[in-house]
Design a protein around this motif. Structure first.
Motif, PDB file in Angstrom:
ATOM      1  N   GLU A  36     -43.533  40.143 -52.579  1.00 33.29           N
ATOM      2  CA  GLU A  36     -42.306  40.799 -52.161  1.00 33.29           C
ATOM      3  C   GLU A  36     -41.838  39.460 -51.046  1.00 33.29           C
ATOM      4  O   GLU A  36     -42.435  38.484 -50.753  1.00 33.29           O
ATOM      5  N   HIS A  38     -38.819  39.363 -47.529  1.00 29.16           N
ATOM      6  CA  HIS A  38     -38.196  39.886 -46.615  1.00 29.16           C
ATOM      7  C   HIS A  38     -36.716  40.589 -47.122  1.00 29.16           C
ATOM      8  O   HIS A  38     -36.066  41.138 -46.453  1.00 29.16           O
ATOM      9  N   PHE A  79     -52.768  34.373 -43.425  1.00 25.44           N
ATOM     10  CA  PHE A  79     -51.361  34.010 -43.206  1.00 25.44           C
ATOM     11  C   PHE A  79     -51.232  32.302 -43.147  1.00 25.44           C
ATOM     12  O   PHE A  79     -51.969  31.589 -42.913  1.00 25.44           O
ATOM     13  N   GLY A 105     -40.960  28.391 -43.768  1.00 29.07           N
ATOM     14  CA  GLY A 105     -41.369  29.715 -43.952  1.00 29.07           C
ATOM     15  C   GLY A 105     -42.907  30.122 -43.998  1.00 29.07           C
ATOM     16  O   GLY A 105     -43.693  29.269 -43.360  1.00 29.07           O
ATOM     17  N   CYS A 106     -43.229  31.210 -44.313  1.00 28.54           N
ATOM     18  CA  CYS A 106     -44.668  31.634 -44.318  1.00 28.54           C
ATOM     19  C   CYS A 106     -45.006  32.511 -45.187  1.00 28.54           C
ATOM     20  O   CYS A 106     -43.847  33.521 -45.864  1.00 28.54           O
ATOM     21  N   LEU A 108     -47.900  35.912 -45.851  1.00 28.76           N
ATOM     22  CA  LEU A 108     -48.973  36.618 -45.717  1.00 28.76           C
ATOM     23  C   LEU A 108     -49.555  37.136 -46.941  1.00 28.76           C
ATOM     24  O   LEU A 108     -48.922  37.982 -47.761  1.00 28.76           O
ATOM     25  N   SER A 109     -50.852  36.852 -47.176  1.00 26.83           N
ATOM     26  CA  SER A 109     -51.383  37.290 -48.386  1.00 26.83           C
ATOM     27  C   SER A 109     -52.530  38.085 -47.894  1.00 26.83           C
ATOM     28  O   SER A 109     -53.398  37.937 -47.030  1.00 26.83           O
ATOM     29  N   LYS A 110     -52.836  39.251 -48.840  1.00 23.29           N
ATOM     30  CA  LYS A 110     -53.943  40.188 -48.709  1.00 23.29           C
ATOM     31  C   LYS A 110     -54.655  39.902 -49.716  1.00 23.29           C
ATOM     32  O   LYS A 110     -54.119  39.909 -51.013  1.00 23.29           O
ATOM     33  N   HIS A 118     -51.647  41.114 -52.704  1.00 27.87           N
ATOM     34  CA  HIS A 118     -50.373  41.326 -52.360  1.00 27.87           C
ATOM     35  C   HIS A 118     -50.090  40.132 -51.460  1.00 27.87           C
ATOM     36  O   HIS A 118     -50.856  39.536 -50.787  1.00 27.87           O
ATOM     37  N   TRP A 120     -46.430  38.446 -49.167  1.00 26.18           N
ATOM     38  CA  TRP A 120     -45.024  38.585 -48.851  1.00 26.18           C
ATOM     39  C   TRP A 120     -44.616  37.286 -48.105  1.00 26.18           C
ATOM     40  O   TRP A 120     -45.085  36.611 -47.303  1.00 26.18           O
ATOM     41  N   TYR A 122     -41.787  34.871 -46.283  1.00 31.64           N
ATOM     42  CA  TYR A 122     -40.786  35.076 -45.335  1.00 31.64           C
ATOM     43  C   TYR A 122     -40.144  33.514 -45.182  1.00 31.64           C
ATOM     44  O   TYR A 122     -40.771  32.643 -44.949  1.00 31.64           O
TER      45      TYR A 122
ATOM     46  N   PHE B   6     -50.239  35.855 -33.017  1.00 34.63           N
ATOM     47  CA  PHE B   6     -49.095  35.447 -33.608  1.00 34.63           C
ATOM     48  C   PHE B   6     -47.818  35.634 -32.680  1.00 34.63           C
ATOM     49  O   PHE B   6     -47.686  36.744 -32.380  1.00 34.63           O
ATOM     50  N   LEU B  15     -39.649  39.069 -39.288  1.00 34.94           N
ATOM     51  CA  LEU B  15     -40.822  38.656 -39.548  1.00 34.94           C
ATOM     52  C   LEU B  15     -41.858  39.284 -38.534  1.00 34.94           C
ATOM     53  O   LEU B  15     -43.024  39.853 -38.830  1.00 34.94           O
ATOM     54  N   TYR B  18     -42.664  42.935 -39.673  1.00 31.65           N
ATOM     55  CA  TYR B  18     -43.637  42.715 -40.659  1.00 31.65           C
ATOM     56  C   TYR B  18     -45.127  42.641 -40.210  1.00 31.65           C
ATOM     57  O   TYR B  18     -46.043  43.461 -40.600  1.00 31.65           O
ATOM     58  N   LEU B  19     -45.236  41.540 -39.357  1.00 32.44           N
ATOM     59  CA  LEU B  19     -46.502  41.067 -38.907  1.00 32.44           C
ATOM     60  C   LEU B  19     -47.230  42.154 -38.156  1.00 32.44           C
ATOM     61  O   LEU B  19     -48.474  42.383 -38.343  1.00 32.44           O
ATOM     62  N   ARG B  22     -48.382  44.764 -40.414  1.00 35.74           N
ATOM     63  CA  ARG B  22     -49.441  44.350 -41.251  1.00 35.74           C
ATOM     64  C   ARG B  22     -50.835  44.240 -40.557  1.00 35.74           C
ATOM     65  O   ARG B  22     -51.964  44.468 -41.004  1.00 35.74           O
ATOM     66  N   PHE B  23     -50.911  43.786 -39.257  1.00 39.03           N
ATOM     67  CA  PHE B  23     -51.903  43.531 -38.405  1.00 39.03           C
ATOM     68  C   PHE B  23     -52.407  44.463 -37.462  1.00 39.03           C
ATOM     69  O   PHE B  23     -53.140  44.624 -36.701  1.00 39.03           O
ATOM     70  N   ARG B  69     -39.967  26.666 -35.007  1.00 35.05           N
ATOM     71  CA  ARG B  69     -40.349  27.584 -36.161  1.00 35.05           C
ATOM     72  C   ARG B  69     -40.313  29.007 -35.829  1.00 35.05           C
ATOM     73  O   ARG B  69     -40.257  29.269 -34.562  1.00 35.05           O
ATOM     74  N   SER B  70     -40.471  29.869 -36.849  1.00 33.68           N
ATOM     75  CA  SER B  70     -40.251  31.268 -36.614  1.00 33.68           C
ATOM     76  C   SER B  70     -41.370  31.847 -35.843  1.00 33.68           C
ATOM     77  O   SER B  70     -41.396  32.977 -35.203  1.00 33.68           O
TER      78      SER B  70
END
Lengths: 135, 77
Positions: A36, A38, A79, A105-106, A108-110, A118, A120, A122, B6, B15, B18-19, B22-23, B69-70
Protein backbone atom coordinates in the motif's frame (compact mmCIF):
# COMPACT_ATOMS: atom_id res chain seq x y z
CA UNK A 1 17.91 -12.84 16.23
CA UNK A 2 14.57 -12.53 14.43
CA UNK A 3 15.06 -8.81 14.04
CA UNK A 4 18.45 -9.34 12.47
CA UNK A 5 16.89 -11.76 9.99
CA UNK A 6 14.09 -9.29 9.28
CA UNK A 7 16.61 -6.55 8.56
CA UNK A 8 18.49 -8.87 6.23
CA UNK A 9 15.32 -9.80 4.31
CA UNK A 10 14.36 -6.16 3.80
CA UNK A 11 17.93 -5.31 2.75
CA UNK A 12 17.68 -8.09 0.17
CA UNK A 13 14.34 -6.73 -1.00
CA UNK A 14 15.77 -3.28 -1.67
CA UNK A 15 18.83 -4.85 -3.24
CA UNK A 16 16.50 -6.71 -5.60
CA UNK A 17 14.77 -3.44 -6.46
CA UNK A 18 18.11 -1.80 -7.16
CA UNK A 19 19.16 -4.77 -9.29
CA UNK A 20 15.78 -4.64 -11.05
CA UNK A 21 15.44 -8.31 -10.14
CA UNK A 22 11.71 -8.97 -10.20
CA UNK A 23 12.02 -12.69 -9.46
CA UNK A 24 14.47 -12.04 -6.62
CA UNK A 25 12.08 -9.56 -5.06
CA UNK A 26 9.06 -11.81 -5.47
CA UNK A 27 10.91 -14.69 -3.81
CA UNK A 28 11.04 -12.65 -0.59
CA UNK A 29 7.29 -12.08 -0.49
CA UNK A 30 4.62 -14.07 1.27
CA UNK A 31 1.77 -15.44 -0.85
CA UNK A 32 -0.60 -13.13 1.01
CA UNK A 33 1.58 -10.09 0.42
CA UNK A 34 -0.10 -6.67 0.48
CA UNK A 35 1.51 -3.42 -0.70
CA UNK A 36 0.00 0.00 0.00
CA UNK A 37 0.86 3.67 -0.18
CA UNK A 38 -0.67 6.52 1.78
CA UNK A 39 -2.42 7.98 -1.26
CA UNK A 40 -3.38 4.95 -3.34
CA UNK A 41 -6.74 3.50 -2.34
CA UNK A 42 -6.24 0.11 -3.97
CA UNK A 43 -3.48 -2.09 -2.56
CA UNK A 44 -1.39 -4.56 -4.52
CA UNK A 45 -2.31 -8.03 -3.30
CA UNK A 46 -0.33 -11.21 -3.84
CA UNK A 47 3.05 -12.14 -5.20
CA UNK A 48 2.06 -12.09 -8.86
CA UNK A 49 0.45 -8.67 -8.55
CA UNK A 50 3.64 -7.46 -6.88
CA UNK A 51 5.67 -8.73 -9.83
CA UNK A 52 3.44 -6.84 -12.23
CA UNK A 53 3.61 -3.67 -10.15
CA UNK A 54 7.40 -3.83 -9.98
CA UNK A 55 7.67 -4.33 -13.74
CA UNK A 56 5.44 -1.30 -14.22
CA UNK A 57 7.60 0.82 -11.92
CA UNK A 58 10.68 -0.22 -13.87
CA UNK A 59 9.02 0.43 -17.19
CA UNK A 60 8.26 4.00 -16.14
CA UNK A 61 11.56 4.49 -14.29
CA UNK A 62 14.08 2.21 -15.99
CA UNK A 63 16.94 3.31 -13.72
CA UNK A 64 15.00 3.49 -10.46
CA UNK A 65 17.30 3.28 -7.44
CA UNK A 66 16.81 3.44 -3.67
CA UNK A 67 19.49 4.80 -1.35
CA UNK A 68 18.75 3.67 2.20
CA UNK A 69 19.82 5.87 5.09
CA UNK A 70 17.86 4.49 8.08
CA UNK A 71 16.82 0.92 8.84
CA UNK A 72 15.23 -0.08 12.13
CA UNK A 73 13.73 -3.44 13.12
CA UNK A 74 11.26 -3.74 15.96
CA UNK A 75 8.45 -6.11 16.81
CA UNK A 76 8.29 -8.00 13.51
CA UNK A 77 8.46 -4.83 11.42
CA UNK A 78 11.25 -3.02 9.63
CA UNK A 79 11.23 0.72 9.02
CA UNK A 80 13.37 1.94 6.12
CA UNK A 81 13.96 5.54 5.12
CA UNK A 82 15.16 6.13 1.58
CA UNK A 83 15.84 8.45 -1.32
CA UNK A 84 14.43 7.23 -4.63
CA UNK A 85 16.07 8.47 -7.81
CA UNK A 86 15.47 7.70 -11.44
CA UNK A 87 14.71 8.99 -14.89
CA UNK A 88 11.24 8.83 -16.35
CA UNK A 89 11.04 6.96 -19.60
CA UNK A 90 8.31 6.06 -22.05
CA UNK A 91 5.13 8.06 -22.41
CA UNK A 92 5.18 9.66 -18.97
CA UNK A 93 7.91 12.19 -19.64
CA UNK A 94 5.70 15.08 -20.66
CA UNK A 95 4.87 17.98 -18.30
CA UNK A 96 3.92 18.47 -15.53
CA UNK A 97 6.34 15.79 -14.37
CA UNK A 98 10.06 16.43 -14.32
CA UNK A 99 12.08 13.91 -16.24
CA UNK A 100 14.22 13.23 -13.17
CA UNK A 101 12.77 11.61 -10.07
CA UNK A 102 14.30 12.53 -6.74
CA UNK A 103 11.91 11.76 -3.91
CA UNK A 104 12.43 11.12 -0.23
CA UNK A 105 10.25 8.60 1.55
CA UNK A 106 10.07 5.59 3.79
CA UNK A 107 8.66 2.08 3.90
CA UNK A 108 7.30 0.07 6.79
CA UNK A 109 7.57 -3.65 6.13
CA UNK A 110 5.91 -6.37 8.16
CA UNK A 111 7.42 -9.83 8.17
CA UNK A 112 6.23 -13.29 9.04
CA UNK A 113 7.46 -16.80 8.35
CA UNK A 114 10.70 -15.28 7.01
CA UNK A 115 8.83 -13.49 4.24
CA UNK A 116 7.56 -9.96 3.72
CA UNK A 117 3.82 -9.98 4.31
CA UNK A 118 2.93 -6.29 4.07
CA UNK A 119 4.59 -3.04 3.03
CA UNK A 120 3.42 0.55 3.22
CA UNK A 121 5.25 3.24 1.27
CA UNK A 122 5.21 6.90 2.16
CA UNK A 123 6.43 9.52 -0.30
CA UNK A 124 7.37 12.79 1.38
CA UNK A 125 6.27 15.12 -1.37
CA UNK A 126 2.68 16.17 -1.93
CA UNK A 127 2.48 14.89 -5.48
CA UNK A 128 2.76 11.24 -6.39
CA UNK A 129 5.03 10.07 -9.15
CA UNK A 130 2.85 9.15 -12.12
CA UNK A 131 3.65 5.46 -11.92
CA UNK A 132 2.13 5.36 -8.45
CA UNK A 133 -1.13 6.94 -9.53
CA UNK A 134 -1.44 4.80 -12.61
CA UNK A 135 -2.13 1.58 -10.69
CA UNK B 1 16.57 -4.73 23.87
CA UNK B 2 16.93 -1.46 21.96
CA UNK B 3 14.06 1.02 21.99
CA UNK B 4 13.25 3.22 19.02
CA UNK B 5 11.75 6.67 19.09
CA UNK B 6 10.15 7.78 15.81
CA UNK B 7 9.86 11.56 15.72
CA UNK B 8 7.57 12.63 12.89
CA UNK B 9 7.49 16.15 11.47
CA UNK B 10 4.21 18.01 11.99
CA UNK B 11 4.18 18.49 8.20
CA UNK B 12 3.50 14.75 7.74
CA UNK B 13 0.40 13.84 9.79
CA UNK B 14 -0.50 10.85 7.60
CA UNK B 15 2.88 9.29 8.33
CA UNK B 16 2.47 9.96 12.04
CA UNK B 17 -0.99 8.38 12.14
CA UNK B 18 0.17 5.29 10.31
CA UNK B 19 3.31 4.69 12.35
CA UNK B 20 1.37 5.31 15.56
CA UNK B 21 -1.16 2.67 14.57
CA UNK B 22 1.36 0.12 13.39
CA UNK B 23 3.61 0.41 16.45
CA UNK B 24 0.78 0.69 18.99
CA UNK B 25 1.38 -2.79 20.38
CA UNK B 26 5.18 -2.65 20.25
CA UNK B 27 6.61 -1.80 23.68
CA UNK B 28 10.02 -1.08 22.16
CA UNK B 29 8.82 1.59 19.75
CA UNK B 30 7.32 5.00 20.46
CA UNK B 31 5.96 7.39 17.85
CA UNK B 32 5.65 11.10 18.61
CA UNK B 33 4.70 14.13 16.55
CA UNK B 34 7.25 16.95 16.61
CA UNK B 35 5.08 19.96 17.36
CA UNK B 36 7.82 22.24 18.61
CA UNK B 37 7.91 24.69 15.74
CA UNK B 38 4.11 24.91 15.53
CA UNK B 39 3.82 25.31 19.29
CA UNK B 40 6.29 28.17 19.27
CA UNK B 41 4.36 30.03 16.62
CA UNK B 42 1.22 29.75 18.73
CA UNK B 43 2.75 30.86 22.01
CA UNK B 44 4.59 34.08 22.72
CA UNK B 45 6.09 32.81 25.96
CA UNK B 46 9.55 31.30 25.68
CA UNK B 47 9.82 27.53 25.96
CA UNK B 48 11.42 26.54 29.22
CA UNK B 49 14.12 23.95 29.42
CA UNK B 50 11.83 21.66 31.42
CA UNK B 51 9.29 21.58 28.63
CA UNK B 52 11.77 20.39 26.07
CA UNK B 53 11.75 16.73 25.23
CA UNK B 54 14.58 14.56 26.44
CA UNK B 55 15.43 13.50 22.91
CA UNK B 56 16.34 17.06 22.01
CA UNK B 57 18.88 17.20 24.79
CA UNK B 58 20.32 13.91 23.60
CA UNK B 59 20.19 14.56 19.86
CA UNK B 60 20.27 18.24 18.91
CA UNK B 61 20.71 17.20 15.26
CA UNK B 62 17.16 15.83 15.26
CA UNK B 63 15.83 19.35 14.71
CA UNK B 64 17.95 19.78 11.61
CA UNK B 65 17.01 16.32 10.34
CA UNK B 66 13.30 17.07 10.71
CA UNK B 67 13.68 20.24 8.71
CA UNK B 68 14.78 18.12 5.77
CA UNK B 69 12.92 14.83 6.28
CA UNK B 70 9.55 13.54 7.41
CA UNK B 71 10.81 11.44 10.29
CA UNK B 72 13.87 11.00 12.47
CA UNK B 73 14.63 7.85 14.44
CA UNK B 74 16.48 7.81 17.74
CA UNK B 75 17.58 4.40 19.06
CA UNK B 76 18.17 4.00 22.77
CA UNK B 77 20.25 0.95 23.57
Amino acid sequence: MAQRHNLQIVREAFAAWNAHDVDGYAALLDEGYVEETHTRPTPVRGREAARAAMREYLRVLPDLHFDLDVMVASGGQVFTRWLATGTYGGELTSPPFDRQLKEYGCTLSKLGRRRITHVWHYWETDHMPPHMDAQ
Amino acid sequence: MARHLFIVSVRHPALYDYLLQRFSDDPNAQVILDRRRADRRQADAPVTLERRHAYRRQRPDVSEELRRRSVAVVTIS
